[in-house]
Design a protein around this motif. Structure first.
Motif, PDB file in Angstrom:
ATOM      1  N   ARG A  73      15.284 -35.536 -15.057  1.00 16.48           N
ATOM      2  CA  ARG A  73      14.235 -34.615 -14.888  1.00 16.48           C
ATOM      3  C   ARG A  73      13.467 -33.994 -15.932  1.00 16.48           C
ATOM      4  O   ARG A  73      12.174 -33.936 -15.823  1.00 16.48           O
ATOM      5  CB  ARG A  73      14.602 -33.549 -13.926  1.00 16.48           C
ATOM      6  CG  ARG A  73      15.102 -34.184 -12.514  1.00 16.48           C
ATOM      7  CD  ARG A  73      15.382 -32.998 -11.533  1.00 16.48           C
ATOM      8  NE  ARG A  73      16.268 -33.532 -10.218  1.00 16.48           N
ATOM      9  CZ  ARG A  73      16.206 -32.834  -9.196  1.00 16.48           C
ATOM     10  NH1 ARG A  73      16.073 -31.345  -9.303  1.00 16.48           N
ATOM     11  NH2 ARG A  73      16.757 -33.466  -8.115  1.00 16.48           N
ATOM     12  N   CYS A 105      10.613 -25.613 -20.313  1.00 18.38           N
ATOM     13  CA  CYS A 105      10.818 -26.829 -19.555  1.00 18.38           C
ATOM     14  C   CYS A 105      12.354 -26.915 -18.917  1.00 18.38           C
ATOM     15  O   CYS A 105      12.517 -27.474 -17.850  1.00 18.38           O
ATOM     16  CB  CYS A 105      10.566 -28.164 -20.492  1.00 18.38           C
ATOM     17  SG  CYS A 105       8.983 -28.221 -20.707  1.00 18.38           S
ATOM     18  N   GLN A 153       6.616 -30.470  -7.071  1.00 20.78           N
ATOM     19  CA  GLN A 153       5.021 -30.458  -6.732  1.00 20.78           C
ATOM     20  C   GLN A 153       4.878 -30.555  -5.099  1.00 20.78           C
ATOM     21  O   GLN A 153       3.772 -30.196  -4.926  1.00 20.78           O
ATOM     22  CB  GLN A 153       4.172 -31.640  -7.569  1.00 20.78           C
ATOM     23  CG  GLN A 153       4.280 -31.592  -9.046  1.00 20.78           C
ATOM     24  CD  GLN A 153       3.549 -30.233  -9.551  1.00 20.78           C
ATOM     25  OE1 GLN A 153       2.537 -30.140  -9.237  1.00 20.78           O
ATOM     26  NE2 GLN A 153       4.542 -29.355 -10.215  1.00 20.78           N
ATOM     27  N   GLN A 176       4.879 -26.888 -15.598  1.00 19.45           N
ATOM     28  CA  GLN A 176       4.885 -26.965 -14.232  1.00 19.45           C
ATOM     29  C   GLN A 176       5.990 -26.795 -13.679  1.00 19.45           C
ATOM     30  O   GLN A 176       7.033 -26.786 -14.091  1.00 19.45           O
ATOM     31  CB  GLN A 176       4.320 -28.681 -14.116  1.00 19.45           C
ATOM     32  CG  GLN A 176       2.857 -29.086 -14.488  1.00 19.45           C
ATOM     33  CD  GLN A 176       3.003 -30.494 -14.112  1.00 19.45           C
ATOM     34  OE1 GLN A 176       3.507 -30.919 -13.512  1.00 19.45           O
ATOM     35  NE2 GLN A 176       1.741 -30.988 -14.848  1.00 19.45           N
ATOM     36  N   TYR A 236       8.853 -28.256 -11.382  1.00 19.47           N
ATOM     37  CA  TYR A 236       9.154 -29.617 -11.108  1.00 19.47           C
ATOM     38  C   TYR A 236       8.833 -30.419 -10.014  1.00 19.47           C
ATOM     39  O   TYR A 236       8.490 -31.180  -9.831  1.00 19.47           O
ATOM     40  CB  TYR A 236      10.875 -29.730 -11.408  1.00 19.47           C
ATOM     41  CG  TYR A 236      11.422 -31.286 -11.337  1.00 19.47           C
ATOM     42  CD1 TYR A 236      11.002 -32.055 -12.300  1.00 19.47           C
ATOM     43  CD2 TYR A 236      11.652 -31.819 -10.137  1.00 19.47           C
ATOM     44  CE1 TYR A 236      11.483 -33.371 -12.302  1.00 19.47           C
ATOM     45  CE2 TYR A 236      11.866 -33.051 -10.161  1.00 19.47           C
ATOM     46  CZ  TYR A 236      11.929 -33.713 -11.285  1.00 19.47           C
ATOM     47  OH  TYR A 236      12.290 -35.066 -11.264  1.00 19.47           O
ATOM     48  N   GLU A 274      11.165 -36.752 -17.164  1.00 24.86           N
ATOM     49  CA  GLU A 274       9.731 -36.536 -16.297  1.00 24.86           C
ATOM     50  C   GLU A 274       8.973 -35.496 -16.435  1.00 24.86           C
ATOM     51  O   GLU A 274       7.700 -35.813 -16.497  1.00 24.86           O
ATOM     52  CB  GLU A 274      10.433 -36.670 -14.858  1.00 24.86           C
ATOM     53  CG  GLU A 274       9.471 -36.300 -13.737  1.00 24.86           C
ATOM     54  CD  GLU A 274       8.086 -37.455 -13.843  1.00 24.86           C
ATOM     55  OE1 GLU A 274       7.276 -37.043 -13.106  1.00 24.86           O
ATOM     56  OE2 GLU A 274       8.486 -38.635 -14.375  1.00 24.86           O
ATOM     57  N   LEU A 275       9.389 -34.318 -16.651  1.00 24.16           N
ATOM     58  CA  LEU A 275       8.630 -33.199 -16.944  1.00 24.16           C
ATOM     59  C   LEU A 275       7.772 -33.242 -18.249  1.00 24.16           C
ATOM     60  O   LEU A 275       6.598 -32.882 -18.066  1.00 24.16           O
ATOM     61  CB  LEU A 275       9.384 -31.859 -16.927  1.00 24.16           C
ATOM     62  CG  LEU A 275       8.860 -30.558 -16.635  1.00 24.16           C
ATOM     63  CD1 LEU A 275       7.978 -30.607 -15.302  1.00 24.16           C
ATOM     64  CD2 LEU A 275       9.761 -29.203 -16.641  1.00 24.16           C
ATOM     65  N   ARG A 314       6.834 -35.919 -19.393  1.00 21.21           N
ATOM     66  CA  ARG A 314       5.802 -37.168 -19.296  1.00 21.21           C
ATOM     67  C   ARG A 314       4.635 -36.395 -18.664  1.00 21.21           C
ATOM     68  O   ARG A 314       3.550 -36.767 -18.980  1.00 21.21           O
ATOM     69  CB  ARG A 314       6.329 -38.188 -18.412  1.00 21.21           C
ATOM     70  CG  ARG A 314       5.695 -39.427 -18.213  1.00 21.21           C
ATOM     71  CD  ARG A 314       6.086 -40.276 -17.159  1.00 21.21           C
ATOM     72  NE  ARG A 314       6.268 -39.694 -15.845  1.00 21.21           N
ATOM     73  CZ  ARG A 314       4.817 -39.442 -15.128  1.00 21.21           C
ATOM     74  NH1 ARG A 314       3.893 -39.618 -15.600  1.00 21.21           N
ATOM     75  NH2 ARG A 314       5.183 -38.824 -13.782  1.00 21.21           N
ATOM     76  N   ARG A 315       4.785 -35.706 -17.699  1.00 20.80           N
ATOM     77  CA  ARG A 315       3.744 -34.991 -16.707  1.00 20.80           C
ATOM     78  C   ARG A 315       2.810 -34.266 -17.922  1.00 20.80           C
ATOM     79  O   ARG A 315       1.666 -34.173 -17.678  1.00 20.80           O
ATOM     80  CB  ARG A 315       4.332 -34.019 -15.810  1.00 20.80           C
ATOM     81  CG  ARG A 315       4.813 -34.817 -14.619  1.00 20.80           C
ATOM     82  CD  ARG A 315       5.206 -33.878 -13.473  1.00 20.80           C
ATOM     83  NE  ARG A 315       6.205 -34.214 -12.813  1.00 20.80           N
ATOM     84  CZ  ARG A 315       7.058 -33.571 -11.879  1.00 20.80           C
ATOM     85  NH1 ARG A 315       6.600 -32.334 -11.822  1.00 20.80           N
ATOM     86  NH2 ARG A 315       7.876 -33.900 -11.211  1.00 20.80           N
ATOM     87  N   HIS A 316       3.431 -33.353 -18.771  1.00 24.99           N
ATOM     88  CA  HIS A 316       2.707 -32.621 -19.459  1.00 24.99           C
ATOM     89  C   HIS A 316       1.861 -33.146 -20.545  1.00 24.99           C
ATOM     90  O   HIS A 316       0.984 -32.780 -21.147  1.00 24.99           O
ATOM     91  CB  HIS A 316       3.576 -31.614 -20.430  1.00 24.99           C
ATOM     92  CG  HIS A 316       3.939 -30.317 -19.303  1.00 24.99           C
ATOM     93  ND1 HIS A 316       5.112 -30.484 -18.692  1.00 24.99           N
ATOM     94  CD2 HIS A 316       3.425 -29.357 -19.084  1.00 24.99           C
ATOM     95  CE1 HIS A 316       5.290 -29.223 -17.976  1.00 24.99           C
ATOM     96  NE2 HIS A 316       4.168 -28.632 -18.325  1.00 24.99           N
ATOM     97  N   SER A 328       0.797 -36.594 -20.146  1.00 23.95           N
ATOM     98  CA  SER A 328      -0.320 -37.291 -19.456  1.00 23.95           C
ATOM     99  C   SER A 328      -1.571 -36.604 -19.314  1.00 23.95           C
ATOM    100  O   SER A 328      -1.679 -35.382 -19.461  1.00 23.95           O
ATOM    101  CB  SER A 328       0.129 -37.895 -18.176  1.00 23.95           C
ATOM    102  OG  SER A 328       0.651 -36.765 -17.325  1.00 23.95           O
TER     103      SER A 328
END
Length: 336
Positions: free
Chosen positions: A326, A290, A255, A251, A253, A329-330, A332-334, A336
């Motif tokens: 950061r 990442c 959005q 992703q 970072y 956080e990135l 964590r998004r991947h 979830s």
């Protein structure tokens, strides 16, 4: 005398002083939109992208100082760590300058002074000879010349990160790209450039970006086809693919595009961050992407370079925030 690089990452990209021209649809200057000259150049942004993760002793780029060299610019560069710049005085030349032209949806780029190119031969006999990772931004034909110079150095087999120059990402350049791809470790055009090179229809979508990456891999990136392609795709993120492990999306970072006022240098800093990630992750190109995404996030959230702050414990904050925060956080998004 034989030298070995004290820097693990070196870019052959140039340092440029950027000027800006804002025009209306008819090409007339917009008088109420003016920007001061800024530090620029693909090499500079790549170096800062790597600096976000690495100490200045582990990276470097050559900076050509012309007869008009501004002392305040050197002060700004040295604030990131003077060790990461190898200054080369050019008293008979002007410092490289270029103008960024904004006219409606059109964005142009023109050099105002002659370019002083940097090649692997320029590293010979310096403290940055034979780095572990080498980044360059150029046409496919020039990439072939760069790789021929790399092969001139006995025992040097760097990981090469090749960023095609935008105006050479056209179908007519594909045959030249095919010739150099076996020498390249990582190929990274952006989405529009990828589709243009391969004569594929726009606009970019996740589907046609994945198709483009597969086509590049089929052309044979790296020795025995073991290289990687990373297609930088703006708000869509980045698609990284290898023959061995297939493709994966990482992703962007940011959005919310309202957090992105200026994308200048985003792709260059992405690849500097990628190089740093390769060093920190033992060569894992997927994990390194990442790091790349986070590096780009600090570059594109303001005009010009981000602000670096050294904390009391010796860490660094960028724009007041920890890169590690950061990155977490990135991740964590991947997950979830």
């Amino acid at each position: 005398m034989s030298y070995y690089s004290s820097a693990r990452f070196v870019t052959l990209g140039m340092f440029i002083i950027d000027e800006f021209s804002y025009q209306d649809d008819e090409g007339k200057p917009i008088v109420d939109r003016k920007e001061e000259s800024q530090i620029g150049g693909g090499g500079t942004y790549a170096s800062i992208g790597a600096r976000i993760w690495l100490p200045p002793t582990q990276l470097c780029m050559v900076v050509d100082r012309g007869s008009d060299w501004p002392v305040p610019i050197q002060e700004k560069l040295d604030a990131f760590g003077p060790e990461m710049w190898l200054y080369r005085d050019q008293p008979d030349c002007l410092t490289t300058r270029a103008v960024n032209i904004y006219r409606g949806d059109y964005r142009g780029f023109e050099y105002l002074t002659p370019r002083i190119r940097i090649t692997p031969r320029d590293l010979t006999g310096t403290r940055i000879e034979r780095p572990e990772i080498l980044h360059f931004i150029c046409s496919p034909e020039r990439a072939a010349v760069i790789m021929s110079e790399v092969r001139e150095v006995p025992g040097w087999h760097p990981t090469t990160v090749y960023e095609p120059i935008p105006d050479r990402c056209v179908p007519e350049q594909l045959s030249a790209l095919i010739k150099v791809l076996p020498s390249i470790s990582i190929l990274s055009p952006n989405a529009e450039e990828s589709l243009s090179l391969l004569s594929m229809p726009s606009p970019p979508t996740k589907e046609n970006i994945e198709e483009a990456a597969a086509k590049f891999l089929d052309l044979g990136i790296g020795e025995a086809g073991k290289g990687a392609v990373i297609i930088r795709s703006g708000a869509l993120g980045a698609y990284v693919a290898t023959r061995e492990k297939g493709g994966k999306w990482v992703q962007a970072y940011w959005q919310d595009q309202a957090q992105v006022p200026d994308v200048t240098g985003g792709g260059n800093s992405f690849l500097g961050g990628l190089a740093a990630g390769l060093i920190k992750c033992g060569g894992d190109v997927y994990a390194a992407t990442c790091y790349a995404s986070v590096s780009a996030s600090f570059i594109i959230q303001q005009f010009g370079l981000p602000q670096m702050e050294v904390t009391k414990d010796g860490g660094t904050l960028w724009n007041g925030e920890s890169p590690e925060h950061r990155l977490a956080e990135l991740h964590r998004r991947h997950q979830s």
